[in-house]
Design an enzyme around this catalytic site. Structure first.
Site, PDB file in Angstrom:
ATOM      1  N   GLU A 159       0.743  -1.219  -0.073  1.00  0.00           N
ATOM      2  CA  GLU A 159      -0.007  -0.160  -0.021  1.00  0.00           C
ATOM      3  C   GLU A 159       1.010   1.201  -0.005  1.00  0.00           C
ATOM      4  OE1 GLU A 159      -3.577   0.759   2.716  1.00  0.00           O
ATOM      5  OE2 GLU A 159      -2.085   2.159   3.355  1.00  0.00           O
ATOM      6  N   TRP A 202      -7.008   6.913  -0.447  1.00  0.00           N
ATOM      7  CA  TRP A 202      -7.917   7.744  -0.610  1.00  0.00           C
ATOM      8  C   TRP A 202      -8.314   8.665   0.501  1.00  0.00           C
ATOM      9  CZ3 TRP A 202      -9.898   9.066  -5.640  1.00  0.00           C
ATOM     10  CH2 TRP A 202     -11.017   9.854  -5.694  1.00  0.00           C
TER      11      TRP A 202
END
Length: 661
Positions: A21, A54
């Site tokens: 990530e 996000w």
């Protein structure tokens, strides 16, 4: 083939994979450096896919999509875009999904995001008139399936220790979450990615719960465990607090005695996460075995973990007869490691980045591919993957340069680092509290004096948080709490960050110490605070700029972004290229380490977020309430100012200047 579930299904039944990530950096230079880092990591490590975070309410949407495009199109990495749905509107969701399609992203991690604000407290521009209402992640999953069919592979979050917010305020319990998880899967989700955990027993119990819930209604859906490498003791404590993840006593005991030495914490942290991976390997799973690593945009620690646990593919897996990436597959073996280290060092140019007092900090971009000469190129071609992995490990001059930012320090780290900013990586201003919790914690202020009282209580230790903090004052800030209190009481200036001056204290000092033993640490005093515009322009700025004070201080100042004009905007005593090191350490056998700096680019990035937190706080109160009006008015007339005193040997100099202005 770009769907995550298709790639997992194409692996051998007992195969192993991992994913990484990343979050969008807050600065342009950070983005450039992350791009180089991603290139190295993709070539050396071969992740099956990567995810891009996000920000809450779509606050990082453009930067998230930019990073997703770099990953998907430029680097050829299968990319999964996070998408949160609460406190946003249908237009933002529609635009994000369309943009994802245009850049070739076919995977979405559908998340709820921050707790839903009560409808009556939305500002008018946030009202979602006549559009889709998103309350839960399942609403987003259903909407994606309804509007885009099976184009996207959709993942959802799982919580091994239970999800905790106002929907379940007292007890975290995975059993309580199961109906919501079933709803997300039935709405069309394809895989589950778990929140970070350090308690392996809790994770295994969760998997067993999911697999056996209602006689196996969740079937064989992939469950990917989420693991966060340990970069720093404070980061570990903060992330586990925010995520409500338990830290087992056996892990805390291993870290407690070394918590001030980031290098040692990282070393032990590699051991801890590697042990967790090995423990998970011994458990029978359905289908290929996966691991998801929350990298915090750093490469060194995760590279060590992946290599130690033998998770790096020895060759690029083929899917439908085609290599999933065009990467040389030379492995890093014990027999060639010494040669690789020599090769990396031999190809290096002099390191500029391993110490962060660089001559040209704002143009500092780490090259992804090393030297470009024909001779260098031929050497790299011989064992390019081995060299790249060695660089990610920090071997040689190129390795030190690539991992130069291995000491993240949140808001006051180096703005050139991809890891700069809040270390949870989700970007955007956030109170980390629901509106009702915020009102319970901070009451209903209706005047400037009410707000001053909150700041004062926080400094004096009777209020554990203010909107700009996530806990009480640390020990070193307690040393200057009376000076901070005087700023609030006598001047009405509200501090949100500060540190005292320190002149060569031992690195093992219980309050100020950090780093390896046998060293000495130094600090310049600084304070960052909100100040009324009139006070700044007529009192403090002229005083700081006087011939008596100007040589001793540097300052940065900016108004609320909503009232910026050509005549009323960012100001500084320093040149744009100036970098103020405010914390540094000198240790035996090491270069000077500078983990905390203040500079224009980082201050500008923080201004947007600091004033955004005012807005988040304001939105916790009803539109016509006195509290909303009072908070809004103070936000509009404040400036954010950071003042640094360069004379670190005079511990009271900064406070004398500010209180005598």
């Amino acid at each position: 083939m770009e769907k995550i579930t298709d790639k997992i299904a194409a692996l051998p039944p007992h195969g192993t994979y991992f994913s990484l990530e990343f979050f969008p950096p807050k600065t342009e230079t950070g983005t450039s450096n992350l791009q180089a880092r991603l290139s190295r990591m993709s070539r050396a490590l071969h992740p099956l896919f990567v995810t891009v975070t996000w920000g809450a309410g779509g606050s990082t949407s453009s930067r998230s999509l930019e990073l997703a495009e770099i990953c998907q199109r430029q680097l050829g990495l299968t990319t999964c875009l996070h998408l949160t749905c609460t406190n946003t509107n249908q237009r933002v969701v529609d635009e994000a999904l369309q943009a994802a399609k245009e850049i070739g992203v076919r995977n979405i991690l559908a998340l709820r995001g921050d707790p839903q604000r009560e409808h009556e407290y939305r500002s008018e521009e946030q009202d979602m008139k006549g559009t889709e209402k998103f309350v839960w992640a399942a609403d987003l999953v259903r909407y994606i399936r309804r509007t885009h069919g099976d184009y996207f592979c959709i993942g959802v979050a799982g919580y091994p220790e239970g999800h905790s917010d106002e929907s379940c305020p007292v007890d975290q319990d995975p059993v309580h979450d199961m109906p919501y998880l079933v709803e997300k899967i039935q709405a069309g989700a394809d895989f589950i990615m778990t929140q970070l955990f350090y308690d392996v027993d809790a994770y295994l119990s969760y998997v067993d719960l999911v697999r056996n819930y209602r006689e196996g209604v969740l079937g064989t859906i992939p469950i990917i465990p989420g693991l966060m490498p340990i970069q720093n003791y404070q980061i570990l404590k903060r992330t586990t607090k925010l995520s409500h993840a338990k830290l087992p006593d056996r892990i805390l005991q291993r870290l407690e005695g070394i918590k001030g030495d980031d290098e040692e914490v990282k070393r032990v942290g590699v051991d801890i996460i590697s042990e967790i991976v090995e423990e998970l390997k011994r458990v029978t799973v359905i289908g290929p075995r996966g691991y998801h690593f929350y990298t915090l945009n750093l490469e060194k620690v995760v590279s060590f973990i992946l290599e130690r646990c033998h998770l790096i593919p020895s060759s690029t897996p083929e899917i439908n007869g085609h290599s999933s990436s065009a990467i040389d597959d030379t492995e890093v073996s014990p027999t060639n490691r010494q040669h690789v280290a020599h090769l990396v060092t031999g190809l290096s140019r002099p390191s500029q980045a391993s110490v962060r007092h660089l001559p040209s900090p704002h143009n500092h971009v780490i090259p992804a591919d090393g030297p470009s000469s024909a001779n260098s190129s031929s050497l790299l071609d011989a064992s390019s993957r081995a060299v790249t992995l060695a660089i990610s490990h920090g071997v040689g001059s190129l390795g030190r340069e690539a991992t130069w930012d291995d000491y993240p320090n949140g808001r006051f780290g180096d703005a050139r680092s991809p890891a700069f900013g809040e270390i949870d990586g989700y970007g955007g201003p956030s109170l980390h509290h629901s509106p009702s919790t915020a009102r319970e914690k901070w009451g209903s202020p209706v005047s400037r004096s009410d707000i001053s009282e909150l700041f004062k209580r926080h400094v004096m230790g009777t209020l554990d948080q203010i909107p700009w903090s996530e806990g009480g004052l640390n020990e070193e800030t307690r040393v200057i709490k009376y000076e901070l209190c005087r700023l609030i009481e006598e001047r009405g200036w509200w501090s949100i960050a500060s540190q005292p001056a320190v002149d060569g204290i031992s690195s093992d000092d219980p309050i100020f110490g950090w780093g390896p033993k046998g060293g000495f640490v130094f600090q310049k005093a600084f304070v960052e605070f909100f100040i009324p515009e009139k006070d700044w322009k007529t009192i403090l700025r002229p005083y700081l700029s006087s011939t008596v004070n100007a040589p001793d201080v540097s300052w940065y100042a900016a108004p609320c972004p909503s009232i910026v004009t050509e005549e009323n905007s960012f100001e500084s005593s320093d040149a744009a290229s100036a970098v103020n090191s405010v914390t540094w350490g000198v240790f035996p056998g090491k270069e000077i380490v500078t983990p905390t700096i203040v500079e224009e680019v980082s201050f500008r990035a923080w201004v947007e977020e600091a004033f955004g937190i005012w807005t988040e706080w304001e939105l916790c109160y009803a539109p016509e309430s006195r509290s909303r009006r009072a908070i809004h008015e103070e936000r509009e007339k404040c400036w954010l100012v950071n003042v640094i005193c360069h004379d670190f040997r005079q511990k009271n100099r900064l406070w004398d200047v500010l209180l005598s202005a």
